[in-house]
Structures are given as structure tokens and as C-alpha cells.
Motif scaffolding. Structure first.
Motif, PDB file in Angstrom:
ATOM      1  N   CYS A 128       0.838  -1.197   0.000  1.00  0.00           N
ATOM      2  CA  CYS A 128       0.000   0.000   0.000  1.00  0.00           C
ATOM      3  C   CYS A 128       0.874   1.249   0.000  1.00  0.00           C
TER       4      CYS A 128
ATOM      5  N   ASN B 192       0.241   4.120   1.056  1.00  0.00           N
ATOM      6  CA  ASN B 192       0.033   4.923   2.259  1.00  0.00           C
ATOM      7  C   ASN B 192       0.822   4.399   3.456  1.00  0.00           C
ATOM      8  N   CYS B 193       0.636   3.119   3.799  1.00  0.00           N
ATOM      9  CA  CYS B 193       1.268   2.588   5.012  1.00  0.00           C
ATOM     10  C   CYS B 193       2.494   1.732   4.709  1.00  0.00           C
TER      11      CYS B 193
ATOM     12  N   CYS C 183      -6.675  -0.942   1.167  1.00  0.00           N
ATOM     13  CA  CYS C 183      -5.564  -1.561   1.885  1.00  0.00           C
ATOM     14  C   CYS C 183      -6.105  -2.410   3.036  1.00  0.00           C
TER      15      CYS C 183
ATOM     16  N   CYS D   4      -4.459  -0.348   6.506  1.00  0.00           N
ATOM     17  CA  CYS D   4      -4.828   1.013   6.924  1.00  0.00           C
ATOM     18  C   CYS D   4      -6.177   1.457   6.343  1.00  0.00           C
TER      19      CYS D   4
HETATM   20 ZN   LIG Z   1      -2.236   0.805   3.792  1.00  0.00          ZN
END
Ligand SMILES: [Zn+2]
Length: 143
Positions: free
Chosen positions: A20, A22-23, A39, A42
Motif C-alpha cells: 500500500c 500509504n502505510c 488496503c 490502513c
Molecule cells: Zn495501507
């Protein structure tokens, strides 16, 4: 995990690794080239991606620029029979393309996510406002 500002390079690296953007921990792909809706760590929405054929074009350009000069160099230096050239370079081309396709697509999705392209615009402004991603919303695919 706090959603600070994630650099473009980091988002693309996460995507390249199939994580992912983002994380960096959850899975980006459900299957080989099927991007997950969200995801699994997250909850960041990922279905907004519009990578389409672009990763395939990139892979063709990269693999082509590696394989074609290699074929020409071997031909010039050793002039092996055609069947031998084919027996070596066709599998090399196939496996190199398959190996690069998912990381390339992941990096492109990371790029779209970080830059807030397409439907990622809302999540980008949410990140910039310091708000957390919505928790695992099963998004209905509208496409
Ligand atoms: Zn994530």
C-alpha cells in the motif's frame, strides 16, 4: 499509523514492492495485476487507480531496450544460429516482462496516489489535512 506526508519516491517504492502506498505494509494487489479495493492494513482506498495500459508500455520500453541491444551484440560477436538466439531471448523477454509488470504497475499506482490523480484527489486532501483514512469501507466499484 499517522498519515503524514509521504514522498513521491516513497509512495512509488511502496507500490513497486506490492505494498500500500500509504502505510507500506498492506497489500496493494489482490491478484497478479488486480489492485485491491482498499488496503487490508490502513483502509486506504486504492480502487481509484487508473494505471490502465501504462505499466505495460513502460515494461515493453525497458525490456525492449535491454533485450534488443543484447541480441544485436551477441549476433555481432558470435553469430549463433537463429534457433539458439530464439531459444534464449524469447524466454528471457517473457520472464523479464512478467517479472517487471506487477512492480511497475504498483509504482504507477503509488505515483497516482501520491499526486492525488483521478479519484485519489479526496484522499490527498484528507492526508494534507492530517486526517486518517476511512476504515475498510467496501467500496462499490463504479467504473
Ligand atoms: Zn495501507
Amino acid at each position: 499509523m499517522a498519515t503524514g506526508s509521504i514522498s513521491l519516491a516513497k509512495a512509488m517504492w511502496h507500490g513497486f514492492r506490492g505494498k500500500c502506498p500509504n502505510c507500506g505494509r498492506g497489500h496493494l494487489f489482490g491478484r497478479f495485476l488486480k489492485v485491491a479495493d482498499a488496503c487490508d492494513r490502513c483502509g486506504e482506498e486504492l480502487f481509484h487507480q487508473r494505471a490502465d495500459d501504462f505499466p505495460a508500455y513502460l515494461v515493453m520500453v525497458v525490456v525492449g531496450h535491454l533485450v534488443v541491444p543484447a541480441i544485436l551484440a551477441v549476433e555481432t560477436a558470435y553469430a549463433p544460429p537463429v534457433w539458439l538466439q530464439l531459444a534464449v531471448w524469447l524466454p528471457v523477454t517473457l520472464f523479464a516482462s512478467l517479472a517487471l509488470l506487477q512492480p511497475t504497475k504498483g509504482a504507477i499506482v503509488g505515483l497516482q496516489w501520491q499526486m492525488g490523480m483521478h479519484g485519489f484527489e479526496a484522499s490527498k486532501s484528507r492526508r494534507e489535512a492530517g486526517q486518517l483514512a476511512p476504515v475498510l469501507v467496501k467500496a462499490s466499484r463504479a467504473a
